[in-house]
Design a protein around this motif. Structure first.
Motif, PDB file in Angstrom:
ATOM      1  N   LYS A   1       1.862   1.072  -2.542  1.00 35.85           N
ATOM      2  CA  LYS A   1       1.889   1.886  -1.325  1.00 35.85           C
ATOM      3  C   LYS A   1       3.186   1.646  -0.575  1.00 35.85           C
ATOM      4  O   LYS A   1       3.565   0.505  -0.336  1.00 35.85           O
ATOM      5  CB  LYS A   1       0.706   1.539  -0.421  1.00 35.85           C
TER       6      LYS A   1
ATOM      7  N   GLU B   1       3.600  -2.337  -0.366  1.00 41.13           N
ATOM      8  CA  GLU B   1       2.405  -3.121  -0.695  1.00 41.13           C
ATOM      9  C   GLU B   1       2.022  -2.837  -2.137  1.00 41.13           C
ATOM     10  O   GLU B   1       2.023  -1.691  -2.568  1.00 41.13           O
ATOM     11  CB  GLU B   1       1.288  -2.692   0.263  1.00 41.13           C
TER      12      GLU B   1
ATOM     13  N   ILE C   1       0.489  -8.226  -2.825  1.00 37.64           N
ATOM     14  CA  ILE C   1       1.693  -8.719  -2.164  1.00 37.64           C
ATOM     15  C   ILE C   1       2.262  -7.579  -1.338  1.00 37.64           C
ATOM     16  O   ILE C   1       2.227  -6.421  -1.743  1.00 37.64           O
ATOM     17  CB  ILE C   1       2.724  -9.271  -3.189  1.00 37.64           C
ATOM     18  N   SER C   2       2.733  -7.917  -0.142  1.00 37.04           N
ATOM     19  CA  SER C   2       3.258  -6.860   0.722  1.00 37.04           C
ATOM     20  C   SER C   2       4.494  -7.338   1.459  1.00 37.04           C
ATOM     21  O   SER C   2       4.699  -8.533   1.646  1.00 37.04           O
ATOM     22  CB  SER C   2       2.198  -6.437   1.736  1.00 37.04           C
TER      23      SER C   2
ATOM     24  N   VAL D   1       7.171 -11.180   3.928  1.00 32.98           N
ATOM     25  CA  VAL D   1       6.324 -10.964   2.760  1.00 32.98           C
ATOM     26  C   VAL D   1       4.994 -11.707   2.936  1.00 32.98           C
ATOM     27  O   VAL D   1       4.962 -12.831   3.419  1.00 32.98           O
ATOM     28  CB  VAL D   1       7.035 -11.441   1.470  1.00 32.98           C
ATOM     29  N   GLN D   2       3.900 -11.032   2.577  1.00 33.34           N
ATOM     30  CA  GLN D   2       2.572 -11.641   2.609  1.00 33.34           C
ATOM     31  C   GLN D   2       2.020 -11.643   1.197  1.00 33.34           C
ATOM     32  O   GLN D   2       2.070 -10.624   0.516  1.00 33.34           O
ATOM     33  CB  GLN D   2       1.625 -10.792   3.471  1.00 33.34           C
ATOM     34  N   PHE D   3       1.446 -12.758   0.803  1.00 38.40           N
ATOM     35  CA  PHE D   3       0.849 -12.845  -0.517  1.00 38.40           C
ATOM     36  C   PHE D   3      -0.649 -13.132  -0.358  1.00 38.40           C
ATOM     37  O   PHE D   3      -1.031 -14.137   0.231  1.00 38.40           O
ATOM     38  CB  PHE D   3       1.533 -13.948  -1.333  1.00 38.40           C
ATOM     39  N   TYR D   4      -1.462 -12.233  -0.894  1.00 41.05           N
ATOM     40  CA  TYR D   4      -2.920 -12.356  -0.773  1.00 41.05           C
ATOM     41  C   TYR D   4      -3.486 -12.933  -2.064  1.00 41.05           C
ATOM     42  O   TYR D   4      -3.550 -12.237  -3.075  1.00 41.05           O
ATOM     43  CB  TYR D   4      -3.545 -10.984  -0.529  1.00 41.05           C
TER      44      TYR D   4
END
Lengths: 335, 335, 335, 335
Positions: B159, B246, B254-255, C264-267
């Motif tokens: 996205k 994203e 990961i975004s 950056v975000q890592f889920y």
């Protein structure tokens, strides 16, 4: 010890509970207990018939009394929840213990250290029979910090922020015993809980901004295990109920940040707005009261010490008094 | 191939660079190049003597021309940065290549697909000689997403949100080639870059809100490797330059979230305010232009393909055209 | 006063600057100055010929000296940037002032309070001629907090967190003058800057965790205007360079939170991971050095006092000394 | 109309409620209803005697039936909560309406559009008598987005992310009617709810990753009022239950972000970790079921239409079917 074992043995399925005091905090505990499946609130007591009527209608409690002593003598009650004003705590706790009830008592146990000491000295097995309501220990976020503490290595700094949304009435303020006994006591207990140690040095400074008493304060503690701790309290935080905890260790940091009411974000031309904090303790600590009640029940079932005891109440009060002394004398207090 | 090897061999210490076009994007690239230690900007060219004067004064560039051909014939120049208007790109790229320069050209390479194809077909080793400016690939956050992609397992959804802060002037809008060729092309390239695959199905819908053209659009892509992708573009986002990416994978997500100007938080009675986003691409993507230039230099030094090529430009343009067709025909376009 | 006016009049277009000391902090200031359009760094000086050579090659500085006195006597220099080791500051500042240069000097001005006092007493117009490098005042986030302070009403609590990522070498630690003079001095200045007042009470406690000196400390300050302040410092924060500021006022709170390297975000299955903090001061405070230089130039052009003066240096050093005394005596120090 | 008015008049103090179906969703509604003070759950029904026994023991419900028709004929019941499997909904709703009960029915009302249409055509005042359970409309965060929508100006883009934590069993998947009727239907309703308009164009693409059916999909909608909307659904999100909503308007953006379980932050050497999301709908939407029940009661008391009606169920099902068609035909579907 005989009596306790008997009491414990009685507890087969559901723990039968009576509640003394149906004011604000009594209602909080009653609502929390009603969410649990393994307890039955079988009796309530309050000096106000109106409060009794309202509560019975809402919760269909089968037994109710204006005289708490009748509740304490009701045979089938296993445990008593004391939510009356502080001045009644000492007498009611003693009478409940003497009637072989397990007792949960709201903090403070008593305004006078000597009475708490009397209680401690009178019952050798007190920590198996009396739990004191330091509810924040059972808040899921703070409990997670405690549980994961070993992941940050040896702790070196604890920081606690605890600010009420608005100052109390002048009358409440006067009767409250001051900010240290009324507000800071929760944070002093939290500092002990997180550090796992006892304080040896206390310093407090403060200022008067909204009331005639000290309403804004910074407390510094040094623990026997070397941890240093800062607590900041304010009787007013216009933006809401600010409750934070942070621990720095050799190998990392862990913190519990504030809870916001929603997760809505509003993007305007001039800023990005997120939600305000939970307004006050009823909302912020709602879950903690439920967890606290669960821990009470678990300790009874597993015949182990309660997780917050009369000694915790005593130590927190000693610290609150030391803060007051430090403020007055402008000196470090050594314990 | 002889010529290129020669050119490469010339590059010993500092790469000597000439820049054609000193408008907004030319200045961005010049400023980025001036932060690097292993390049020398030795010549500039622009049809405006004023722009040349201003630039020479600020940066002390030793050679300057109003005729870009003189720059292309300057022997000691290793690489040329083409930052002129799109209509000049094709001719200048060809001439630069024919003068054995390494070439960096701003996107789009040309408005017409056939010309990009002509370039690709004319130079067998083009990916070693021409880099096209898809700067967002080199943004540290997006590059991190790409680099860590294998940590989320097989990707399934991409996205991309990309919204300009304010709509362009009517004139710019008319000349821009429309939202797909002007704005979405960056996101279409990003989708290809992240997916590592080519598109087989394209759908676009849109609306006109601020201009006489489509200025708000949703693009849906299906890639050959099964990844599905949504891009949302808007010519206006009153709250700032909104740039997000994203990727959902089998084992995680990961975004890359937006960048805020400051980390200041303001707690008011009614909300908690954080900073607005970086205002536009000059600020938001400042670092990407520096990283892009570094990658250009590294590829030359290591004699490897550039990380964004004429083929990337071609594919992105094909996708932009497909979006336009899908919108017009209200159909899925199959590639 | 004549001389200064002359000096000011000389400053027409670009301010001509000489830099003394080309070590780490000298390079930081040089890089910052090179981003500005209205200054020219025309001379540098260092005792190391190697450092001079490297710096001239990178920045093409026309004049360079191993003897700083030659730089001070170079007529066309308007302002001198003193970035040498602390022990040289006093002498070089004096000589620069006596040569009618505007002077920027890195903190601390001198390790001895008496020398700072000597400087203050020797030049009646010192605040127009000497700026001391408390760079954090010019950090965009902290500056925003200061600028918006009136929006939170009367301030009551200031909280500052300042933790280095890793402890210094034993040797550095020994020469540093201790944590209060080396680290806390920045935060003590920040507290004065934000409060707009002077301290009347100081308390410090600390612990030794990573070095042979106090490396972890809590400082509590009470200001004359009633504000109370807590500073927490640590020589080690394994998670990065932790730099935070928070001010509680009657009507709200404002804070500057940490800067993360990416957005950056890592889920993952077990948590949501965001980026670590900027590693250390070179990255975290990069912009502050640029803003600091701009403020220096603006003050000269507008003939107004510098925004951080010898008196600020003196007051911060007085506070650092008071912290050391409080720690040693386990007492509150009254100023 | 006579009958309804009678029914409404009966509702004086507490609304008397019967629940049909005590499976997972029935238990959710029962727990929600038990938190409300102005309702009494007076009867339950299920084909499983075990479920009845367990539920009566936990909640002390006075009347219980294995035959739901007996419940529908219990005179003092005002409203019936239909929580049985979908195949029973149509018959039970009709019978309940014909017995003059207010009806709450879980979505979907029926798998066949024709049956929903039959219901709509059979009862002229249906929206005053039947509420359909689109619980997410009552989630406090999503409701806040709806309520504040006018603050962002005319809406242009709606984005909805809705991902389950793990794929359903093969059996469930087969019976579920596919991802559009089972999962997306909630998001299609949300899109209608937020847009305040009806859809005219539908496109869906998807992929199979974890099951034999489409389990990952992107839906694009165009509404009659010009709003364009993207929905992304996945049967699996290894990091938890991902539920987000975002609306871009002419003058701003508003979003509802995910809920995390705690507000604990863990700072390690390599990242900053925050809590995972609420695991699934029971936790994430717990409050929405309570708010939904409140809205049901309020609508009855104020004699106004229910906030989610049979027509909403019909429209959402029409959209879900259109998604399936679009996916199959690889075409835009026009409604």
């Amino acid at each position: 010890m005989n009596n306790i074992n008997e009491t414990i043995n009685k507890v087969n399925n559901k723990l039968k509970i009576g509640i003394i005091g149906l004011g604000r905090i009594g209602q909080v505990h009653l609502a929390a207990l009603k969410t649990l499946k393994d307890v039955d609130v079988v009796a309530i007591s309050d000096i106000s018939p109106d409060l009794i009527k309202k509560t019975v209608e809402e919760y269909q409690i089968p037994n109710f009394y204006t005289d708490y002593r009748l509740l304490l003598h009701q045979k089938d009650i296993d445990a008593v929840w004391i939510c009356s004003p502080t001045t009644y705590h000492f007498t009611q706790v003693k009478e409940a213990l003497d009637n072989n009830k397990f007792v949960f008592c709201e903090k403070p146990l008593d305004a006078e250290l000597s009475k708490i000491e009397t209680l401690i000295n009178s019952y050798s097995d007190l920590s198996l029979r009396l739990m004191v309501g330091f509810n924040r220990r059972f808040d899921p976020d703070f409990a997670t910090v405690k549980k994961r503490l070993q992941e940050i290595g040896k702790p070196v700094i604890i920081k606690i922020t605890s600010r009420d949304p608005f100052p109390p009435s002048a009358e409440y303020s006067r009767q409250s015993g001051g900010i240290y006994n009324d507000m800071s006591i929760h944070d002093l207990d939290m500092a002990r809980f997180i550090s796992g140690s006892e304080v040896e040095e206390v310093i407090a400074i403060g200022s008067k901004n909204y009331t005639e008493d000290i309403d804004t304060t910074l407390i510094t503690l040094k623990f026997k295990n070397g941890i240093i701790c800062n607590i900041d309290n304010s009787r007013k935080a216009s933006y809401g109920y600010d409750q934070r905890l942070e621990v720095l260790g050799h190998d990392g940091m862990i913190s519990a940040e504030n809870k916001k009411i929603t997760n809505v974000q509003f993007y305007s031309d001039s800023n990005i707005q997120s939600s305000v904090l939970e307004p006050f303790f009823l909302e912020r600590y709602k879950q903690s009261y439920i967890e606290e009640a669960k821990e009470f029940i678990t300790a009874i079932k597993e015949k182990k010490e309660f997780p917050s005891t009369a000694n915790d109440a005593l130590q927190a009060s000693i610290l609150a008094n030391a803060c007051g002394q430090s403020l007055e004398k402008k000196q470090m207090i050594f314990l």
